[in-house]
Design an enzyme around this catalytic site. Structure first.
Site, short mmCIF file in Angstrom:
data_model
loop_
_atom_site.label_atom_id
_atom_site.label_comp_id
_atom_site.label_asym_id
_atom_site.label_seq_id
_atom_site.Cartn_x
_atom_site.Cartn_y
_atom_site.Cartn_z
CG ASP A 1 -20.45 -13.53 12.59
OD1 ASP A 1 -20.71 -12.66 13.47
OD2 ASP A 1 -21.32 -14.25 12.09
C1 BGC Z 1 -23.99 -12.78 13.95
C2 BGC Z 1 -23.75 -11.53 13.13
C3 BGC Z 1 -23.89 -10.33 14.02
C4 BGC Z 1 -22.90 -10.45 15.18
C5 BGC Z 1 -22.94 -9.29 16.15
C6 BGC Z 1 -23.10 -12.83 15.16
O1 BGC Z 1 -23.43 -13.91 15.97
O2 BGC Z 1 -23.77 -13.92 13.15
O3 BGC Z 1 -24.66 -11.47 12.07
O4 BGC Z 1 -23.67 -9.16 13.29
O5 BGC Z 1 -23.18 -11.64 15.90
O6 BGC Z 1 -24.10 -9.33 16.90
#
Ligand code: BGC
Length: 860
Positions: A246
């Site tokens: 993530d």
């Molecule tokens: C989120 C993800 C997301 C990523 C990119 C993260 O903070 O948890 O779900 O895909 O950011 O924006």
């Protein structure tokens, strides 16, 4: 080396690239391999230009495409216009694999049009608590439903040549302290509830990527969790794609690579790559781990390039068709919770008071990284006027959307209430639009109560005083309390219905679409009834999943607790009869499939669709099990008077539970009840099957490398040589949850199988890169930093002044540890500089300053 024709991500010049990823990686330098394991910037990967392999773009979803105009852009606003489909919470209420597949495919087509190779979704985390701020982005409290729908979505998306990235692996069920919290979860809950949806999605649909979550599971960060990322995901489930972090989730780069994480996102500069190279050169990291990861990334680049070539020409003019699909999905997702009278469908000539500002300013999608810039946006008021003409519609806003801020609610405004009453008096029916404003449920923050804003509750009460024909339309991403429920005849749960939700609501209210959505989650009566209530969101270090497998209806139905609306509930304008339940056998051997057939008849006046649910109950379990569990479902369309047979096939897993000591899925021979229901509380038919084993040995399903150990245990041997008591030893709280107010620490420790880890806050002097900024309150420098950082982050998100993430930035950042600040836009702050900051917060100012300077120099 075989050469395959492909195209660039933009779909233009054909290039040649090597088909064999291992061969490519063999020819790369260590630096080149390391560079493949870290993103190039916020949204793209580095390609391998000297092998003609183009880079690729990953973009957020999952309810539509969120592509930023530039690949280094952190902002939430200014995305390319894309169709905003209903959120996952809404899609789940359709229980419709085909429809969800169609939505996935449409998103894939749009991604292709914009040169995006991977969409970051679907999110399949389990709704452990109705308060998780991100529940709108997840499917269900039930892992089978979540996993089945996720598989359908992935299938659709990938059929357009765009990779899916299942997230957030794993046990990421809250937003509070999401970057650092340690989810303390027992093995059965892990396997049966929290991993099962991922398992289904991975095995059934083979997503290109899996995203490792921010949090820890039982002490280890998901990004460094060898057991999750390698033993289970790859070796047991056979996942062969890329594991990506993530955004900002990597705590220790070398440990992550060694554990099975392939790709760190986002890329924040040359230091990330240098770290990997240095870890290999210093012997801290085996180069083979880098090879493996680079190889998987190359295979991903190859797959994306090949797909882009093979599926060129997919991109027709989709805008209208996708809007229509979004409207169909929103209508099928709406759940008719109550319809006394019945007051619905609306009479064709009725005059209608539309009340509630959300009718004009729709709440149609969730807040945070999934925010989409829609291609068009329907609002309910305009949609109604377009349908029936202005003469039959009156409107009153009823509440002031800008005035409702969690924690600082101003409550109802008398003037708005009296306007609403006046409007309601003039009309035959009053349709009140109420819900959770975006500030109330957003990624990054959890809710603290089930309540709607007080102004919304007061509005419904006020309107109900002057007009008995009130229809409440709810716009929210998760369950809410309904203190006014007895005073209104009808409630439609419209969820966050996407860009066409404003039109779809009338399709349902007027009966063009017969409502057919059913709840994919329980609506509790009170927060205190919820099994995780006292253990959510936990903190400061751990959150104990004390309720174990008793999540959602598994708890309420076993403990026989009254609920507001049960799992699987949803009404229709017609009625259905269930009869003639047949099993293919009265007795089966463990592992033999069982076919279950039931007839469903539409006994009412309209065509409609019914969602038939199959639950299985272990009649006399030796260990603790929920009273029943969903094992399959089907949606059938029936004309008036029509009857259809629905057939399910249950496999071995439908009867099994996870046996922790033995490390496998165990089926206990005995009687199982097959329950066919219209909801988890509306079981219409039952039948019993006897499951027999050929001998008294236990049947275990496990992977080849575990078989050896397992066979020993089948003779009743625990791993240490003692007696295997796993199936019988369970504290009474778990065997009979009905008789207990909560799950005690001692009982949970017994189920967890080891002492519960300490849950103390960090103290000054002991702060680390992982301590949330808000927990470093003993340091004035940290407090000052948090203040400055909030302002800086607000500046970064300035393009979207109303974004809840921006408006509640102080709270969001307080949960963030220094190492994750890249998420707040501080990409320039490399690891050395981050360590310098932590030194300063711990009171080692000079040492910290030195690191800040040397880190800044390293950036060059
Ligand atoms: C989120 C993800 C997301 C990523 C990119 C993260 O903070 O948890 O779900 O895909 O950011 O924006």
């Amino acid at each position: 080396m075989a050469e395959t024709a492909g195209r660039t991500a933009g779909g233009k010049a054909p290039v040649n690239f090597p088909a064999d990823a291992t061969e490519v990686v063999r020819r790369l330098t260590l630096e080149e391999k390391a560079a493949l394991c870290v993103g190039k910037d916020y949204w793209t990967l580095r390609g391998v230009p000297r092998f003609g392999l183009p880079s690729l773009w990953l973009a957020d979803g999952p309810h539509g495409l969120r592509k930023q105009p530039r690949s280094d852009n952190v902002s939430l606003a200014g995305n390319v216009p894309a169709t905003c489909f209903p959120t996952a919470a809404a899609l789940a209420a359709t229980w419709d694999r085909e429809l969800v597949r169609a939505v996935g495919r449409a998103i894939g087509v749009e991604a292709r049009r914009h040169g995006v190779s991977v969409v970051l979704g679907p999110g399949v985390n389990i709704k452990r608590s109705p308060l998780c701020g991100r529940n709108f982005e997840y499917f269900s409290e039930d892992p089978l439903l979540a996993g089945e729908l996720a598989a359908a979505f992935i299938d659709g998306l990938q059929s357009a040549g765009v990779g899916a990235c299942v997230k957030h692996f794993a046990v990421n069920n809250q937003e509070t302290r999401r970057f650092t919290i340690d989810a303390v979860v027992d093995e059965r809950a892990l396997r049966e509830i929290y991993l099962f949806a991922f398992e289904l999605a991975v095995k059934k649909a083979k997503p290109w990527l899996v995203m490792a979550a921010y949090n820890r599971v039982n002490g280890t960060y998901c990004t460094e969790h060898r057991r999750l990322l390698t033993d289970i995901l790859r070796n047991e489930w056979g996942f062969d794609g890329v594991v990506v972090s993530d955004w900002g989730a990597v705590a220790d780069r070398a440990a992550a690579l060694a554990a099975g994480l392939d790709l760190e996102m986002p890329g924040t500069g040359p230091e990330n790559v240098r770290d990997i190279v240095e870890a290999v050169r210093s012997g801290r990291l085996d180069e083979a781990a880098v090879d493996r990861a680079a190889c998987r990334v190359v295979a991903l680049l190859q797959k994306a390039a090949a797909a882009a070539g093979a599926l060129a020409g997919l991109d027709g003019d989709y805008v209208k068709a996708h809007h229509a699909l979004a409207r169909r999905a929103a209508a099928e997702a709406a759940v008719l919770l109550k319809n006394d009278g019945p007051i619905l469908p609306l009479a064709p000539g009725a005059t209608i008071a539309v009340i509630g500002a959300m009718a004009k300013r729709p709440r149609y999608q969730g807040a945070g990284s999934s925010v989409i810039t829609p291609t068009q946006l329907d609002n309910a008021y305009d949609a109604l006027v377009a349908r029936v003409g202005p003469a039959r519609v009156v409107y009153a806003p009823g509440y002031d959307l800008a005035a409702d801020v969690p924690g600082r609610e101003r409550g109802p405004k008398p003037r708005l209430l009296s306007e609403a009453r006046a409007a309601a008096r003039q009309a035959d029916v009053a349709v009140v639009f109420a819900g959770l404003p975006a500030l109330y449920e957003t990624e990054g923050l959890d809710r603290t109560s089930l309540s709607l804003p007080r102004s919304h509750d007061a509005l419904i009460e006020a309107v109900a005083e002057v007009n008995p024909n009130v229809i409440v339309v709810l716009c929210n991403g998760a369950p809410v309390a309904m203190p006014w429920l007895d005073r209104v005849p009808a409630v439609l749960e419209a969820y966050l219905g996407g860009q066409a939700g404003g039109s779809a609501v009338w399709d349902v209210l007027f009966g063009d679409v017969n409502p057919c959505g059913k709840l994919a989650e329980t609506f509790p009566l009170r927060l205190e009834d919820h099994p995780a209530h006292r253990f959510f969101p936990g903190g400061p270090r751990t959150v104990e999943y004390r309720e174990s497998i008793y999540v959602g209806y598994r708890y309420y139905d076993t403990a026989e607790k009254e609920v507001l609306f049960p799992f699987g509930h949803g009404l229709s304008y017609t009625t259905f009869r269930y009869d003639n339940l047949r099993l293919s056998a009265a007795e089966i051997r463990v592992g033999e499939p069982l076919r279950v057939t039931v007839s469903v008849t539409n006994t009412g006046p309209r065509a409609g669709k019914e969602i038939v649910q199959l639950y299985v109950r272990d009649v006399a379990p030796r260990t603790f099990r929920p009273v029943h569990e969903l094992k399959d479902f089907a949606k059938v369309a029936l004309e008036p008077g029509e009857a259809k047979d629905v057939t399910f096939t249950l496999d071995r897993r439908a009867f099994a539970f996870w046996d922790t000591a033995a490390g496998g899925w165990r089926v206990e021979p005995g009687e199982f009840e097959i329950r066919i229901g219209a909801s988890s509380r509306d079981i219409r038919l039952t039948a019993t099957v006897r499951v027999v084993a050929e001998s008294e040995t236990v049947e275990l399903e496990r992977e080849p490398d575990q078989r050896e150990a397992g066979h020993q245990r089948e003779a009743g041997q625990a791993p240490g040589g003692g007696e295997d008591r796993s199936a019988t030893a369970a504290p009474p709280e778990y065997l009979h949850p009905k008789d207990y107010a909560a799950f005690s620490a001692g009982a949970f420790a017994a189920v967890y199988g080891r002492p519960l880890p300490p849950n103390e806050p960090g103290r000054r002097g002991g702060y680390t890169l992982h301590t949330p900024l808000g927990d470093m309150r003993e340091s004035w420098a940290a407090r000052l930093f948090l203040w400055v950082a909030s302002r800086a982050a607000r500046f970064v998100l300035k393009d979207d002044p109303d974004s809840p993430m921006r408006r509640r930035m102080g709270e969001v950042l307080a949960q963030m540890p220094v190492r994750s600040l890249v998420m707040g836009g501080a990409a320039g702050l490399n690891r050395t500089m981050q360590e310098g900051l932590v030194d300063i917060f711990n009171g080692h100012t000079l040492r910290g300053l030195r690191k800040l300077v040397s880190g800044a120099l390293r950036r060059r």
